[in-house]
Scaffold this active site. Structure first.
Site, PDB file in Angstrom:
ATOM      1  N   GLU A 174      -5.713  -2.865  -0.469  1.00 45.19           N
ATOM      2  CA  GLU A 174      -4.648  -1.864  -0.506  1.00 45.19           C
ATOM      3  C   GLU A 174      -5.209  -0.442  -0.474  1.00 45.19           C
ATOM      4  O   GLU A 174      -4.628   0.447   0.154  1.00 45.19           O
ATOM      5  CB  GLU A 174      -3.775  -2.066  -1.750  1.00 45.19           C
ATOM      6  CG  GLU A 174      -3.136  -3.440  -1.853  1.00 45.19           C
ATOM      7  CD  GLU A 174      -2.419  -3.877  -0.589  1.00 45.19           C
ATOM      8  OE1 GLU A 174      -1.738  -3.038   0.035  1.00 45.19           O
ATOM      9  OE2 GLU A 174      -2.540  -5.052  -0.203  1.00 45.19           O
ATOM     10  N   GLU A 191       0.795  -1.218   0.000  1.00 44.64           N
ATOM     11  CA  GLU A 191       0.000   0.000   0.000  1.00 44.64           C
ATOM     12  C   GLU A 191       0.831   1.274   0.000  1.00 44.64           C
ATOM     13  O   GLU A 191       0.480   2.275   0.631  1.00 44.64           O
ATOM     14  CB  GLU A 191      -0.924   0.016   1.224  1.00 44.64           C
ATOM     15  CG  GLU A 191      -0.235   0.127   2.588  1.00 44.64           C
ATOM     16  CD  GLU A 191       0.096  -1.182   3.258  1.00 44.64           C
ATOM     17  OE1 GLU A 191       0.296  -1.196   4.486  1.00 44.64           O
ATOM     18  OE2 GLU A 191       0.153  -2.211   2.556  1.00 44.64           O
ATOM     19  N   ASN A 192       1.936   1.322  -0.729  1.00 42.28           N
ATOM     20  CA  ASN A 192       2.723   2.540  -0.822  1.00 42.28           C
ATOM     21  C   ASN A 192       1.812   3.730  -1.140  1.00 42.28           C
ATOM     22  O   ASN A 192       0.953   3.648  -2.014  1.00 42.28           O
ATOM     23  CB  ASN A 192       3.771   2.430  -1.929  1.00 42.28           C
ATOM     24  CG  ASN A 192       4.541   1.134  -1.880  1.00 42.28           C
ATOM     25  OD1 ASN A 192       5.162   0.819  -0.882  1.00 42.28           O
ATOM     26  ND2 ASN A 192       4.480   0.378  -2.963  1.00 42.28           N
TER      27      ASN A 192
END
Length: 839
Positions: A306, A272-273
């Site tokens: 995400e 989940e940047n």
């Protein structure tokens, strides 16, 4: 922020005498030499006088730097704790300052930090991507930093890249300037204040879809060149989920853009940047016409998961890694909400039962753990990414949501996110926010589920038929007594000759239901409670004979609970087999049949050879009529889950039932064109499980030339099920010779361990190549690979496995491996009882 005293207790925690506020990071990767060079300027706050700065750095070489013009005199590295100590030429006084560092590193092949991923383009050329994976503690492998989640800062990134490559980061691109020599410097907007593990930067031969506007946020799917035709499904799902969560949380998406990026080599499912979410290709790039409903659902699940993290984890972040469960459990729960809204026909909460069953399975072991437990080292944090964090955590959250009410729970979550935006929290903060919002004692209810391992079995019993008593005890597969107790929010549906009604209690000590002379009782009728249910004194027969028509979720839970009681030796194998035959007689739901098929597969794996034909005949009598009801041919307009059910039944009949006609039909299907995807997947599995050398060659060829990631994985995993020893040797060797990507090799080895006839052969290969496997596989995958040992359920093999792993510990998965070993011993005992009953 922790105090200096708290930080000093843990040798892996950084001192807080100097803390970061803003990073300006400039990186220049070399995709041919697999190296990178960089500089970082960090605006810091000096909290106390100091002549040294301690930060995180691993696998980096810091070549020089200064603090406000005061040059570094020395850099000392602490490899064990992954730190660098920067020694200054003089003492620096408290206040704001600027730290400048220059450094170099390697684009590694371990799928962590700043690493390289490769793929073959349409011209047959190998291409390289430089990409990142920082969670939990790997940002320190890309640049010197304060790599702890509560040390949030703003990140401003510039990447110097070749002109013909795309560059991405967490912020939107704001500038691109030529630097000479065919390169350019691409600069990105500053991020929000966030943790180091959420930063990303990627360089490579990539393309992007046109952006979709979602309430003002541009959303794209980014992919290796030549794969744009596989992006439409994920783009649609991503747009839906982003809008869904903005509405559910009542907070705008906190970034300035959102890219969903497909990476060929990736250790996890996705990451989940912030603003630059990375995925395995199989979870983002798909063809709706050739993928199964399950494959599409899995992709949408992960996309939703995400994107939920953009709020739960990114906007509000845990203070330390013991809180990993909170962001992952809530993201898993929220993924169910979003996917159920996206495709109600998929019945996502029903399908969640399969994931929940896997968490139950681990949680019934003595070696289970509390959902939240102390984390000291990075290895401890790595061990938290398991079924208990995701599925048990999500099940506990769902139980609380249903207890409080869906709207009330949502309002409490909004309150929590608003209060703690851009900050860090502990677990009690979410319970306190829910309590403030709803007036209910959320912390009192949840603490026993989060800080205590295991779960209860709620037993319904009757002595004289006039009253039903409920009691709880810890459910353990080993049958050992345990005095653990929970605050169990129990719902029971009770029927009498006159009416049906519901009783709700919070169960601690035994309690009698208020209904007199009940005709039947059903405990946990909505399956929201994370507990097993056992019926004594004929109550199960009364429910099945006299109770209401059970819906598919209720039937699923009955099957799942009865099988768990069988594994725990509270129900005989023969009684379970009779129960399964009764439940299968008119069953037509996908989730229920998946659970039945799974238990029948376990029996087939354990039954002795001389009893296998009888078991196969029983399987044919169970499954054959169900497949006849569904039919081999898809019907225009039928529910997608019916197609999946057809595939489950065909595979179970052919493999578990050894049905010659079903095997022949699958062989026809594998050679046909335009076959329903679920049936095509089943046919591949059947041909592999019953196949020979020619079949192996055909499936191996299809694996190497697969046009989509889903088909590639489908063919690859089929190779693990061939029974021929020489073919098994080929599959095993492929995990180390470069044929199989390192991200997939561990799962191939696990599949080989689970092969009924060839599992011992796979174990011999693993022990003989242990060092090579640990060198090639990402560290996080090794403990998952070892999950296959649970299928090696003879006493001799179990003893051999225990001895080997005693001598070859897996520090990054110590507890997970202990769970595998215990479950293997449970299976040894179950195998003995299966052989006594069915041999």
């Amino acid at each position: 922020m922790d105090s200096p005293a708290e930080s000093s207790v843990n040798p892996y925690r950084l001192p807080r005498g100097v803390v970061p506020r803003r990073y300006e990071l400039r990186l220049e990767p070399d995709l041919e030499a697999f190296t990178f060079a960089g500089t970082v300027g960090v605006d810091v706050e000096v909290v106390e006088p100091t002549s040294e700065i301690v930060l995180n750095a691993a696998e980096l070489e810091i070549s020089g730097g200064d603090l406000n013009g005061v040059a570094l005199t020395e850099v000392d590295y602490d490899g064990e704790h992954e730190r660098a100590v920067l020694r200054l030429g003089e003492t620096v006084q408290p206040g704001t300052a600027r730290l400048n560092l220059a450094f170099t590193g390697t684009l590694n092949d371990q799928l962590r930090g700043f690493y390289r991923s490769t793929f073959t383009d349409d011209d047959g050329d190998e291409r390289v991507i430089a990409t990142t994976q920082f969670e939990s503690t790997n940002a320190r492998r890309a640049f010197p930093c304060w790599d702890e989640p509560d040390l949030k800062a703003v990140f401003e990134v510039t990447l110097v890249v070749p002109d013909d490559l795309m560059a991405l980061s967490s912020g939107a691109e704001v500038d691109s300037k030529p630097t000479g020599n065919g390169r350019r410097a691409v600069s990105f907007a500053p991020t929000m204040e966030m943790s180091t593990y959420l930063l990303a930067f990627i360089v490579g031969p990539l393309e992007a879809t046109d952006p979709v506007d979602v309430n003002g946020t541009p959303l794209r799917v980014v992919h290796p060149i030549g794969k744009g035709h596989l992006t439409e499904y994920a783009l649609d799902a991503g747009a839906f989920c982003l809008g869904f969560f903005e509405d559910y949380f009542a907070i705008d998406y906190p970034g300035d853009k959102l890219d969903l990026v497909a990476i060929p080599d990736f250790a996890f499912g996705a990451m989940e940047n912030m603003g630059c979410v990375t995925f395995r290709e199989i979870l983002l790039l798909l063809d709706p016409d050739s993928s199964t409903q399950q494959e599409r659902q899995t992709a949408v699940d992960v996309i939703a998961h995400e994107l939920a993290h953009m709020w739960f984890g990114n906007l509000v972040t845990m203070k330390w890694w013991n809180g990993i469960w909170l962001k992952e459990a809530f993201a898993t729960f929220c993924e169910m909400l979003a996917v159920d809204a996206y495709r109600p026909d998929w019945k996502r909460w029903l399908a969640f039962g399969l994931s929940r069953a896997a968490a139950f399975d681990v949680d019934a072991l003595a070696a289970t753990r509390a959902v939240e437990y102390p984390v000291i080292s990075p290895a401890d944090a790595e061990g938290m990414y398991d079924l208990l964090t995701y599925e048990k955590g999500a099940a506990a959250v769902r139980m609380l949501e249903q207890y409080l009410g869906a709207d009330e729970f949502r309002d409490g979550v909004r309150h929590y996110l608003r209060r703690h935006s851009y900050a860090n929290t502990e677990t009690h903060d979410i319970w306190d926010a829910l309590a403030e919002s709803t007036g209910e004692p959320a912390r009192d209810v949840m603490d026993s589920w989060i800080f205590q391992g295991g779960h209860p079995v709620v037993t319904a019993a009757t002595d004289d038929g006039s009253a039903i008593t409920l009691r709880q005890e810890r459910f353990r597969y080993d049958g050992q007594p345990d005095d653990a107790r929970w605050q169990v929010p129990v719902v029971a549906a009770v029927g009498t000759n006159a009416a049906e009604h519901t009783e709700r209690i919070v169960l601690n000590d035994p309690v009698a239901l208020s209904t007199e002379d009940p005709a039947w009782v059903m405990v946990n009728p909505t399956a929201d409670g994370f507990y097993r249910v056992a019926y004594e004194g004929g109550l199960l027969d009364q429910l099945l004979d006299s109770g209401p028509a059970l819906d598919s979720l209720q039937r699923y839970v009955l099957v799942d609970d009865q099988w768990a009681l069988t594994v725990a030796n509270r129900l005989s194998v023969a009684d379970y087999a009779a129960f399964a035959e009764r439940m299968a007689a008119a069953e037509d739901d996908l989730a229920v049949w998946r659970r039945l098929a799974g238990t029948l597969g376990t029996l087939d794996h354990m039954v002795p050879d001389d009893g296998r034909a009888d078991l196969q005949a029983r399987v044919r009598s169970l499954v054959g009529p169900a497949l006849s009801r569904v039919g081999w041919e898809p019907v225009a307009g039928e529910d997608e889950r019916i197609g999946e059910l057809r595939g489950v039944l065909a595979r179970t009949l052919a493999v578990g039932g050894n049905d010659a006609d079903a095997i022949a039909r699958c062989r026809e299907l594998i050679a046909a064109e335009a076959v329903d995807p679920a049936l095509a997947a089943a046919a591949i599995a059947v041909v592999a499980a019953t196949g020979d050398y020619a079949d192996y060659q055909e499936i191996h060829h299809r694996y190497q030339s697969a046009p989509t990631p889903q088909l590639e994985l489908r063919y690859l995993m089929a190779l693990t099920t061939f029974d021929d020893p020489a073919l098994m040797d080929r599959t095993l060797a492929a995990t180390l010779d470069g044929t199989v990507r390192s991200q997939d090799a561990g799962f191939v080895l696990r599949g080989c361990l689970e092969n009924r006839g060839r599992g011992p052969q796979a174990w011999a290969f693993i022990t003989g190549h242990w060092d090579d496997i640990n060198q090639r596989l990402p560290t996080a995958i090794v403990p998952r690979m070892l999950g296959g040992i649970t299928a090696l359920s003879t006493p001799e093999l179990a003893q051999s496995v225990q001895a080997f792993l005693d001598d070859h510990p897996v520090p990054q998965g110590k507890l997970i491996v202990a769970q595998h070993l215990e479950r293997q011993q449970i299976n040894v005992q179950l195998r003995r009882r299966v052989q006594e009953a069915l041999g």
